[in-house]
Design a protein around this motif. Sequence first.
Motif, PDB file in Angstrom:
ATOM      1  N   GLY A 259       3.753  13.440 -14.183  1.00 50.65           N
ATOM      2  CA  GLY A 259       4.020  12.360 -13.239  1.00 50.65           C
ATOM      3  C   GLY A 259       4.265  11.021 -13.911  1.00 50.65           C
ATOM      4  O   GLY A 259       5.123  10.248 -13.464  1.00 50.65           O
ATOM      5  N   GLN A 260       3.526  10.746 -14.990  1.00 45.73           N
ATOM      6  CA  GLN A 260       3.737   9.482 -15.694  1.00 45.73           C
ATOM      7  C   GLN A 260       5.165   9.376 -16.223  1.00 45.73           C
ATOM      8  O   GLN A 260       5.792   8.319 -16.143  1.00 45.73           O
ATOM      9  N   LEU A 261       5.645  10.498 -16.757  1.00 46.13           N
ATOM     10  CA  LEU A 261       7.020  10.500 -17.275  1.00 46.13           C
ATOM     11  C   LEU A 261       8.026  10.281 -16.156  1.00 46.13           C
ATOM     12  O   LEU A 261       9.024   9.573 -16.335  1.00 46.13           O
ATOM     13  N   LEU A 262       7.763  10.886 -14.991  1.00 42.66           N
ATOM     14  CA  LEU A 262       8.673  10.712 -13.857  1.00 42.66           C
ATOM     15  C   LEU A 262       8.707   9.264 -13.393  1.00 42.66           C
ATOM     16  O   LEU A 262       9.790   8.706 -13.132  1.00 42.66           O
ATOM     17  N   VAL A 263       7.519   8.645 -13.278  1.00 43.80           N
ATOM     18  CA  VAL A 263       7.470   7.247 -12.848  1.00 43.80           C
ATOM     19  C   VAL A 263       8.144   6.359 -13.892  1.00 43.80           C
ATOM     20  O   VAL A 263       8.893   5.433 -13.555  1.00 43.80           O
ATOM     21  N   GLY A 264       7.890   6.643 -15.173  1.00 43.37           N
ATOM     22  CA  GLY A 264       8.540   5.865 -16.229  1.00 43.37           C
ATOM     23  C   GLY A 264      10.052   6.038 -16.208  1.00 43.37           C
ATOM     24  O   GLY A 264      10.792   5.063 -16.381  1.00 43.37           O
TER      25      GLY A 264
ATOM     26  N   SER B 136       0.818  -1.201   0.000  1.00 47.54           N
ATOM     27  CA  SER B 136       0.000   0.000   0.000  1.00 47.54           C
ATOM     28  C   SER B 136       0.852   1.252   0.000  1.00 47.54           C
ATOM     29  O   SER B 136       0.531   2.232  -0.660  1.00 47.54           O
ATOM     30  N   SER B 137       1.939   1.284   0.761  1.00 47.52           N
ATOM     31  CA  SER B 137       2.800   2.459   0.805  1.00 47.52           C
ATOM     32  C   SER B 137       3.477   2.685  -0.542  1.00 47.52           C
ATOM     33  O   SER B 137       3.617   3.817  -0.998  1.00 47.52           O
ATOM     34  N   GLN B 138       3.902   1.610  -1.181  1.00 49.21           N
ATOM     35  CA  GLN B 138       4.508   1.726  -2.513  1.00 49.21           C
ATOM     36  C   GLN B 138       3.494   2.281  -3.510  1.00 49.21           C
ATOM     37  O   GLN B 138       3.795   3.174  -4.300  1.00 49.21           O
ATOM     38  N   THR B 139       2.273   1.743  -3.463  1.00 52.61           N
ATOM     39  CA  THR B 139       1.228   2.197  -4.370  1.00 52.61           C
ATOM     40  C   THR B 139       0.881   3.659  -4.108  1.00 52.61           C
ATOM     41  O   THR B 139       0.697   4.444  -5.046  1.00 52.61           O
ATOM     42  N   THR B 140       0.795   4.054  -2.836  1.00 49.86           N
ATOM     43  CA  THR B 140       0.473   5.432  -2.487  1.00 49.86           C
ATOM     44  C   THR B 140       1.528   6.387  -3.011  1.00 49.86           C
ATOM     45  O   THR B 140       1.213   7.443  -3.577  1.00 49.86           O
ATOM     46  N   TRP B 141       2.803   6.029  -2.813  1.00 45.74           N
ATOM     47  CA  TRP B 141       3.899   6.877  -3.294  1.00 45.74           C
ATOM     48  C   TRP B 141       3.829   7.037  -4.806  1.00 45.74           C
ATOM     49  O   TRP B 141       3.927   8.148  -5.337  1.00 45.74           O
ATOM     50  N   THR B 142       3.639   5.930  -5.528  1.00 45.08           N
ATOM     51  CA  THR B 142       3.581   5.987  -6.986  1.00 45.08           C
ATOM     52  C   THR B 142       2.373   6.784  -7.456  1.00 45.08           C
ATOM     53  O   THR B 142       2.458   7.580  -8.397  1.00 45.08           O
ATOM     54  N   ALA B 143       1.235   6.586  -6.805  1.00 46.32           N
ATOM     55  CA  ALA B 143       0.018   7.314  -7.177  1.00 46.32           C
ATOM     56  C   ALA B 143       0.192   8.813  -6.965  1.00 46.32           C
ATOM     57  O   ALA B 143      -0.273   9.630  -7.771  1.00 46.32           O
ATOM     58  N   THR B 144       0.862   9.197  -5.879  1.00 46.53           N
ATOM     59  CA  THR B 144       1.100  10.609  -5.614  1.00 46.53           C
ATOM     60  C   THR B 144       1.922  11.246  -6.725  1.00 46.53           C
ATOM     61  O   THR B 144       1.573  12.312  -7.251  1.00 46.53           O
ATOM     62  N   VAL B 145       3.018  10.584  -7.088  1.00 43.76           N
ATOM     63  CA  VAL B 145       3.869  11.105  -8.161  1.00 43.76           C
ATOM     64  C   VAL B 145       3.124  11.118  -9.489  1.00 43.76           C
ATOM     65  O   VAL B 145       3.246  12.054 -10.282  1.00 43.76           O
TER      66      VAL B 145
ATOM     67  N   ASN C  49       0.154  11.740 -10.093  1.00 49.88           N
ATOM     68  CA  ASN C  49      -0.791  12.853 -10.185  1.00 49.88           C
ATOM     69  C   ASN C  49      -0.103  14.201 -10.330  1.00 49.88           C
ATOM     70  O   ASN C  49      -0.775  15.225 -10.498  1.00 49.88           O
ATOM     71  N   TRP C  50       1.222  14.237 -10.249  1.00 47.23           N
ATOM     72  CA  TRP C  50       1.949  15.481 -10.497  1.00 47.23           C
ATOM     73  C   TRP C  50       1.917  15.806 -11.986  1.00 47.23           C
ATOM     74  O   TRP C  50       1.708  14.911 -12.823  1.00 47.23           O
ATOM     75  N   PRO C  51       2.151  17.057 -12.364  1.00 48.07           N
ATOM     76  CA  PRO C  51       2.323  17.364 -13.791  1.00 48.07           C
ATOM     77  C   PRO C  51       3.522  16.587 -14.349  1.00 48.07           C
ATOM     78  O   PRO C  51       4.624  16.631 -13.784  1.00 48.07           O
TER      79      PRO C  51
ATOM     80  N   CYS D 277       7.655   0.926 -15.029  1.00 45.71           N
ATOM     81  CA  CYS D 277       7.392   1.344 -16.411  1.00 45.71           C
ATOM     82  C   CYS D 277       5.977   0.955 -16.832  1.00 45.71           C
ATOM     83  O   CYS D 277       5.274   1.738 -17.486  1.00 45.71           O
ATOM     84  N   TYR D 278       5.549  -0.233 -16.444  1.00 48.39           N
ATOM     85  CA  TYR D 278       4.197  -0.691 -16.787  1.00 48.39           C
ATOM     86  C   TYR D 278       3.149   0.178 -16.094  1.00 48.39           C
ATOM     87  O   TYR D 278       2.116   0.530 -16.683  1.00 48.39           O
ATOM     88  N   ALA D 279       3.429   0.549 -14.825  1.00 48.35           N
ATOM     89  CA  ALA D 279       2.505   1.426 -14.104  1.00 48.35           C
ATOM     90  C   ALA D 279       2.399   2.778 -14.797  1.00 48.35           C
ATOM     91  O   ALA D 279       1.313   3.356 -14.898  1.00 48.35           O
ATOM     92  N   ALA D 280       3.522   3.288 -15.293  1.00 46.25           N
ATOM     93  CA  ALA D 280       3.510   4.576 -15.987  1.00 46.25           C
ATOM     94  C   ALA D 280       2.738   4.481 -17.304  1.00 46.25           C
ATOM     95  O   ALA D 280       1.956   5.378 -17.644  1.00 46.25           O
ATOM     96  N   LEU D 281       2.935   3.417 -18.053  1.00 45.38           N
ATOM     97  CA  LEU D 281       2.260   3.254 -19.346  1.00 45.38           C
ATOM     98  C   LEU D 281       0.747   3.111 -19.185  1.00 45.38           C
ATOM     99  O   LEU D 281      -0.031   3.622 -19.999  1.00 45.38           O
ATOM    100  N   THR D 282       0.330   2.424 -18.133  1.00 47.57           N
ATOM    101  CA  THR D 282      -1.100   2.175 -17.920  1.00 47.57           C
ATOM    102  C   THR D 282      -1.752   3.214 -17.009  1.00 47.57           C
ATOM    103  O   THR D 282      -2.960   3.175 -16.799  1.00 47.57           O
ATOM    104  N   HIS D 283      -0.929   4.135 -16.477  1.00 41.26           N
ATOM    105  CA  HIS D 283      -1.402   5.139 -15.505  1.00 41.26           C
ATOM    106  C   HIS D 283      -2.138   4.454 -14.352  1.00 41.26           C
ATOM    107  O   HIS D 283      -3.179   4.904 -13.883  1.00 41.26           O
TER     108      HIS D 283
END
Length: 298
Positions: A177-182, A162-171, A173-175, A244-250
């Motif tokens: 953010g998908q590129l940053l996670v990727g 849950s903490s990992q998911t929360t951190w990734t979800a927060t990023v 949602n940034w402007p 990368c998969y999380a970023a591609l699928t948002h």
Amino acid sequence: MTTSPTGSPTGSPTGNAAKNSAGNAADQAKDAGRQAQDSDWMDKAARVGLVAYALIYLLVGWLAVQLALGDHEGRPSSTGALRELTQQPFRDALVWAVTVGMVFLVVWKGLEAAVGHRDEQDESKRTRKRVMSAFKAVLYAAVAISGFSVATQSSSSGGGKSSQTTWTATVMNWPGGQLLVGAAGLAIIGYGAYQVWTAWTEKFAEKLDAEGRSGQSGQAYIAFGKAGYTAKGIAIGVVGGLFCYAALTHDAKKSGGLDEALLAVLQQPFGPVLLGLIGVGLACYGLFTLARARHLSK
């Protein structure tokens, strides 16, 4: 003559004295850091920390093998390994000992990042080594924080995901953010590839002293290191792939840590076999780290 914002001449003896005093203080701080880094107590602390880190990887490897054999109770991650310690005799003492050992590693790598690698003549290489030491200090700090959480029972058994998911979800949602996670995913994949490269060039052998690289025991240590760094690199690469998969699928839920990466391996064709091999490899990394604690290169 120019003046400072306070009205004093910048080239005055008082201003020069202040600059010299600040410079001397910085030099004294560097000298103190170097003395601490080169001290016997720091050497012993680093060895203790490496033993603690080895124990983490031995347990992660064991948990991964158990998962491959169908036992889904444990989580093959650093937090899962620490929780496994709570099932053993002297559980509180063991968890605290590992946590303190990880803190020692943070201090060791922190000093390297600040004042270390002076033997490297190439400025760019010295800078890269210091950055890597800082990166490792952050990784060790994350494990130390997990250890503190487990020792104080301040995190739930399912908190890692849950903490990992929360951190990734927060990023996410940034402007941008998908590129940053990727980008983070690609960087993690790159680090995993570097681990595999380290394995097959045997660059890790530099971490052992001459005695640790010689004889039959040295050959065994090199074999452990080769298998360990390969397995570690593959596991880290899968973690990066999840980002990368999380970023591609948002979808932040697609990301995960080491335990989620190994679960992803389990779901592939021949997954139990692949996961079992990775688990053995991670345990080999733990064995190599024990050898490193004994034969730490200066």
